[in-house]
Design a protein around this motif. Structure first.
Motif, PDB file in Angstrom:
ATOM      1  N   GLU A  62       0.821  -1.209   0.000  1.00  0.00           N
ATOM      2  CA  GLU A  62       0.000   0.000   0.000  1.00  0.00           C
ATOM      3  C   GLU A  62       0.857   1.263   0.000  1.00  0.00           C
ATOM      4  O   GLU A  62       0.584   2.217  -0.728  1.00  0.00           O
ATOM      5  N   GLN A  63       1.902   1.278   0.814  1.00  0.00           N
ATOM      6  CA  GLN A  63       2.749   2.457   0.866  1.00  0.00           C
ATOM      7  C   GLN A  63       3.597   2.616  -0.403  1.00  0.00           C
ATOM      8  O   GLN A  63       3.838   3.734  -0.863  1.00  0.00           O
ATOM      9  N   LYS A  64       4.015   1.505  -0.963  1.00  0.00           N
ATOM     10  CA  LYS A  64       4.806   1.584  -2.187  1.00  0.00           C
ATOM     11  C   LYS A  64       3.941   2.063  -3.354  1.00  0.00           C
ATOM     12  O   LYS A  64       4.399   2.830  -4.212  1.00  0.00           O
ATOM     13  N   TRP A  65       2.704   1.631  -3.383  1.00  0.00           N
ATOM     14  CA  TRP A  65       1.745   2.074  -4.406  1.00  0.00           C
ATOM     15  C   TRP A  65       1.593   3.594  -4.367  1.00  0.00           C
ATOM     16  O   TRP A  65       1.565   4.249  -5.413  1.00  0.00           O
ATOM     17  N   ILE A  66       1.548   4.155  -3.179  1.00  0.00           N
ATOM     18  CA  ILE A  66       1.465   5.616  -3.052  1.00  0.00           C
ATOM     19  C   ILE A  66       2.781   6.263  -3.500  1.00  0.00           C
ATOM     20  O   ILE A  66       2.791   7.233  -4.262  1.00  0.00           O
ATOM     21  N   ALA A  67       3.898   5.715  -3.043  1.00  0.00           N
ATOM     22  CA  ALA A  67       5.206   6.308  -3.335  1.00  0.00           C
ATOM     23  C   ALA A  67       5.548   6.253  -4.823  1.00  0.00           C
ATOM     24  O   ALA A  67       6.304   7.092  -5.315  1.00  0.00           O
ATOM     25  N   LEU A  68       4.998   5.270  -5.546  1.00  0.00           N
ATOM     26  CA  LEU A  68       5.274   5.133  -6.975  1.00  0.00           C
ATOM     27  C   LEU A  68       4.323   5.958  -7.827  1.00  0.00           C
ATOM     28  O   LEU A  68       4.242   5.764  -9.043  1.00  0.00           O
ATOM     29  N   TYR A  69       3.620   6.886  -7.227  1.00  0.00           N
ATOM     30  CA  TYR A  69       2.677   7.737  -7.954  1.00  0.00           C
ATOM     31  C   TYR A  69       3.331   8.333  -9.198  1.00  0.00           C
ATOM     32  O   TYR A  69       4.423   8.895  -9.133  1.00  0.00           O
ATOM     33  N   GLY A  70       2.653   8.177 -10.324  1.00  0.00           N
ATOM     34  CA  GLY A  70       3.154   8.713 -11.585  1.00  0.00           C
ATOM     35  C   GLY A  70       3.988   7.739 -12.376  1.00  0.00           C
ATOM     36  O   GLY A  70       4.121   7.883 -13.593  1.00  0.00           O
ATOM     37  N   GLN A  71       4.573   6.736 -11.733  1.00  0.00           N
ATOM     38  CA  GLN A  71       5.378   5.718 -12.414  1.00  0.00           C
ATOM     39  C   GLN A  71       4.473   4.528 -12.742  1.00  0.00           C
ATOM     40  O   GLN A  71       4.534   3.471 -12.108  1.00  0.00           O
ATOM     41  N   GLY A  72       3.630   4.706 -13.749  1.00  0.00           N
ATOM     42  CA  GLY A  72       2.578   3.734 -14.004  1.00  0.00           C
ATOM     43  C   GLY A  72       3.048   2.315 -14.226  1.00  0.00           C
ATOM     44  O   GLY A  72       2.517   1.376 -13.630  1.00  0.00           O
ATOM     45  N   LEU A  73       4.060   2.124 -15.073  1.00  0.00           N
ATOM     46  CA  LEU A  73       4.502   0.764 -15.387  1.00  0.00           C
ATOM     47  C   LEU A  73       5.071   0.062 -14.159  1.00  0.00           C
ATOM     48  O   LEU A  73       4.788  -1.120 -13.923  1.00  0.00           O
ATOM     49  N   GLU A  74       5.860   0.764 -13.379  1.00  0.00           N
ATOM     50  CA  GLU A  74       6.442   0.144 -12.181  1.00  0.00           C
ATOM     51  C   GLU A  74       5.370  -0.110 -11.131  1.00  0.00           C
ATOM     52  O   GLU A  74       5.345  -1.169 -10.490  1.00  0.00           O
ATOM     53  N   ALA A  75       4.459   0.842 -10.925  1.00  0.00           N
ATOM     54  CA  ALA A  75       3.382   0.647  -9.960  1.00  0.00           C
ATOM     55  C   ALA A  75       2.486  -0.514 -10.366  1.00  0.00           C
ATOM     56  O   ALA A  75       2.039  -1.299  -9.524  1.00  0.00           O
ATOM     57  N   PHE A  76       2.239  -0.660 -11.662  1.00  0.00           N
ATOM     58  CA  PHE A  76       1.413  -1.754 -12.179  1.00  0.00           C
ATOM     59  C   PHE A  76       2.074  -3.103 -11.912  1.00  0.00           C
ATOM     60  O   PHE A  76       1.425  -4.068 -11.489  1.00  0.00           O
ATOM     61  N   ALA A  77       3.386  -3.187 -12.109  1.00  0.00           N
ATOM     62  CA  ALA A  77       4.108  -4.431 -11.854  1.00  0.00           C
ATOM     63  C   ALA A  77       4.094  -4.785 -10.369  1.00  0.00           C
ATOM     64  O   ALA A  77       3.853  -5.936  -9.986  1.00  0.00           O
ATOM     65  N   GLU A  78       4.335  -3.801  -9.508  1.00  0.00           N
ATOM     66  CA  GLU A  78       4.390  -4.072  -8.078  1.00  0.00           C
ATOM     67  C   GLU A  78       3.016  -4.393  -7.495  1.00  0.00           C
ATOM     68  O   GLU A  78       2.901  -5.217  -6.584  1.00  0.00           O
TER      69      GLU A  78
END
Length: 479
Positions: free
Chosen positions: A403-419
């Motif tokens: 949950e926290q990483k999803w917030i921190a990766l805001y704007g980095q769509g491809l990386e957030a999607f993978a995680e």
């Protein structure tokens, strides 16, 4: 510096265009007054810029993966937010990755070997590994061993995702050995300005990222890789000043998101993200979202993902929140990997028992690093971390970190999607008017050109991996 950067890009583009011509044409039309050998510094600038633009741009980021991971939503032209894609929707990442980025980087590697400059080779291997990682994260099985060598492999075979990840770990290990701070200098580096020690840290940080990609499938391999990194000793990205990112300039050489918002108004912050940030009293809301133009009770209003265009329009353009001014600013950087992400990765590695570090401490450091990345005040960070909802739960580390990483990766769509696919947190609801029978997409589909131009290898990949549809889970997505 700005004009030199632009000149390098112009020359690099011309070099790439020239190298793309057919061999016969190139041999016939030789200008005796120009250099016939590409220069690695121009190619390095071009490959970095081209890849960052694709990573941060519309097709692969805010019109696809940022919607899928519910950072953003659409208020008009909502088809992508409802998972209405075709086999031409995901061409950009494939074509840019293979025909431009990897081709240029392969050329740099050959030039580096010929010129005896191992630092160019190391940097090119790091960037090429990142490109391949983006490709396999999105599509699954991809051409890897035979990719980028059209003279020898006109129709390259696909490698399994496991083999791609294992190969990238080897490539990054090779890059680490090739990179020498005391070696020859390199030019054209628009990410780290030729600081080889930082490239060594980036190589290790990408190795850590990939080690965790495979951790649910190959935990022993992950542990081996992390032990090798520790023994090697170059460390990871260790501060926000070391974030791997590409900076932009003012219009017309601005961030791709900024360029889009100059003429378009079809994206809003997702209600999913807005609700989570409000629930956690997260001050990053003011960074990630803009206040509504019209007066509203909360000031920030996200919209549900996957509404029909009519229903989305009815919410009101002035009564819903656009993305924040930070991310749509012309000079907003394209982040490749942040310090916060590295800390979350180290926390997860510790929680899995792959290292002896303190998972809870690293998790707290990661949140602090994310806040500092966006210049959030220290007292806000302390208040945030004091809430029960933000405490690290060792028994359910995937939820805490996810949950926290999803917030921190805001704007980095491809990386957030993978995680999000790997960690399965946060729990996302399917699009309101989605077309996948209440399912969520878990991959990109292959470009339609692969079916016509590389038919047999495409068919073999589908037979191995599963149907070429949005809902086919990839190898790394074990749960």
């Amino acid at each position: 510096m700005k004009f030199r950067y632009l000149n390098i890009l112009t020359v690099a583009f011309l070099l790439f265009t020239t190298s793309s011509c057919k061999k016969e044409l190139a041999e016939t039309n030789i200008n005796p007054n120009t250099a016939q050998v590409a220069q690695p510094d121009y190619l390095l600038t071009a490959a970095s810029k081209i890849t960052a633009d694709a990573y941060w741009g519309a097709d692969n980021n805010f019109n696809s993966s940022l919607l899928l991971v519910q950072h953003w939503a659409k208020i008009q032209y909502t088809e992508p937010d409802r998972y209405i894609f075709s086999n031409s929707s995901f061409v950009s990442l494939w074509n840019t990755g293979y025909s431009q980025s990897i081709t240029n980087l392969n050329t740099i590697i050959k030039l580096a070997d010929a010129q005896g400059n191992s630092n160019y080779k190391g940097v090119a291997l790091v960037l090429r590994s990142w490109v391949f990682q983006l490709l396999t994260d999105a599509y699954g099985d991809i051409p890897y061993k035979q990719a980028g060598n059209i003279d020898q492999y006109l129709t390259p075979a696909y490698d399994t995702q496991k083999d791609v990840y294992f190969g990238l770990l080897d490539d990054l290990k090779t890059a680490q050995a090739a990179l020498d701070p005391a070696g020859k200098a390199l030019a054209g580096d628009v990410i780290y300005a030729g600081k080889i020690a930082l490239w060594k840290k980036l190589a290790n940080s990408l190795r850590l990222r990939i080690a965790l990609r495979i951790a649910d499938r190959e935990p022993e391999k992950s542990k081996q890789v992390l032990a090798e990194i520790a023994a090697q000793g170059s460390g990871y990205i260790s501060s926000n000043s070391e974030i791997a990112q590409l900076g932009y300039f003012d219009s017309p050489n601005q961030n791709p998101i900024s360029a889009w918002f100059e003429t378009r108004d079809d994206f809003r912050i997702s209600k999913t993200l807005t609700d989570k940030l409000v629930q956690l009293n997260d001050p990053r809301l003011a960074v990630f979202a803009s206040k509504t133009q019209a007066t509203t009770p909360t000031g920030y209003v996200g919209i549900p993902n996957g509404l029909t265009t009519g229903d989305a329009n009815n919410l009101g353009f002035s009564k819903t929140s656009k993305p924040g001014t930070y991310i749509i600013a012309s000079r907003a950087p394209a982040v490749i990997i942040s310090y916060a992400e590295v800390l979350f990765d180290r926390a997860e590695a510790a929680a899995r028992g792959l290292t002896g570090e303190n998972a809870a401490d690293l998790y707290t450091q990661a949140i602090r690093a994310s806040f500092a990345q966006y210049s959030v005040a220290d007292y806000d960070i302390s208040a945030y971390l004091g809430q029960p909802a933000t405490q690290f739960d060792a028994a359910n580390y995937k939820k805490s970190i996810g949950e926290q990483k999803w917030i921190a990766l805001y704007g980095q769509g491809l990386e957030a999607f993978a995680e999000w696919r790997r960690l399965d947190f946060p729990k996302l609801a399917p699009a309101v008017a989605g077309v996948l029978n209440n399912q969520l997409p878990v991959r990109f589909i292959y470009p339609g050109t692969e079916q016509s131009l590389n038919k047999e290898n495409y068919k073999n990949a589908v037979a191995n991996q599963g149907a070429d549809v949005l809902t086919t889970k990839l190898w790394f997505d074990a749960y």
